[in-house]
Design a protein around this motif. Sequence first.
Motif, mmCIF file in Angstrom:
data_model
loop_
_atom_site.group_PDB
_atom_site.id
_atom_site.type_symbol
_atom_site.label_atom_id
_atom_site.label_comp_id
_atom_site.label_asym_id
_atom_site.label_seq_id
_atom_site.Cartn_x
_atom_site.Cartn_y
_atom_site.Cartn_z
ATOM 1 N N TYR A 145 22.092 22.102 28.663
ATOM 2 C CA TYR A 145 23.243 22.748 29.303
ATOM 3 C C TYR A 145 22.851 24.092 29.914
ATOM 4 N N ARG A 193 30.612 22.112 29.313
ATOM 5 C CA ARG A 193 29.689 21.704 28.246
ATOM 6 C C ARG A 193 29.900 20.237 27.872
ATOM 7 N N GLU A 194 31.135 19.783 27.862
ATOM 8 C CA GLU A 194 31.402 18.389 27.490
ATOM 9 C C GLU A 194 30.761 17.434 28.488
ATOM 10 N N ASP A 197 26.992 17.441 27.989
ATOM 11 C CA ASP A 197 26.601 16.650 26.819
ATOM 12 C C ASP A 197 26.631 15.155 27.137
ATOM 13 N N ARG A 198 27.622 14.729 27.930
ATOM 14 C CA ARG A 198 27.666 13.321 28.336
ATOM 15 C C ARG A 198 26.446 12.959 29.176
#
Length: 272
Positions: A145, A193-194, A197-198
Amino acid sequence: MPEWPEMETYRKLLNERLCGQIITRVAVNRAKSVNEPEDTFRAALTGRRILFVERKGKQLILHLDDGNRLLLHLMLGGWLAYGAEGPKEDGEFQVILGFAGGENLYFGGLRLGYLHRLSAKQVLEQLKELGPDPFDPRLTPETFYGRLSARRGKLKPALTDQKLVSGIGNCYSDEICFESGIHPETPVPSLDREASDRLFASMRRVLEEAAEYGGYMDRPLTPDDKLTGGFDPRCRVYDREGEPCVRCGTKVVKGEISGRKAFYCPHCQRSG
C-alpha cells in the motif's frame, strides 16, 4: 511477453535440466543478442559449468562456476527450447548453448531481448531499480500500500511498472484487476487501503495459480513439456474480448490505457 509465471516456470524446468551441466558449444547467430564480441563470448563460456538458475522479475540469471552470470531478458517475443534438437533450424535461433550430454538450450525471438555475460556486481547494478518480487516476504499488504500510494496515474500502468513490483506485465495486470474487481483505468490516488489489500491478495492468487499451470505462453520447453502454457485457457479476461464474463455474463471489453491494451469486464470492475 513472458511475465512472472512464465519465467518462474522456465526457472523450475531449467534448474531440473541445467544444474551441473558443462557448456561445450556456443553458437551466436545474432551479435546484438550478446554483450561482447562473439569469439570472446564463446571462449568465456565454453567449459563453464552452470550451477543453478535464478529469477528476478521477468529475467533469468544463470550462475556459472567462475562466479560470472548469464543474464537473460526475453523481452517481447523471446522464448526458450531445450533438447537434442530444436523445434526449428539452428540458424533461426539467436544463441544456442550446447552441453556435454548432447542437449542444447535454444534462445529464440531475441530481437529485443538479450543474453549478457556479466559479473555478479554488474548484475546487481543492472537490476537495482527492480521492485520487490510479488512473493518477497518483506512485501506485506502494508508495504504494498505504501509503494502503491506513492504512484500517480492509472492502475494498469502502475502494476506493469517494474519499479513497483517486478514481474507483472499486460496479461497478469488485467487478470489481477479482474480478480480484485477494480477497473484497470482507476486513478491510483483514489485507491484506499481496502482496495490496495484486495489488489495485493489478488496479485498473489493470480500469479500463484498461473505459475501452477505453467503460465499463458504456449511454447513448451521440451517436446514432452506438458506444463508450459496451461494457464492460457484459465485466463478470465486477458485476450477474451467479446466473450462472456465468467462472473456476470457481460461481454469482456478490450480498451487501451496509456498505450497498452487492456481487457476487463465493464460490469464487474468498478473504480476503486
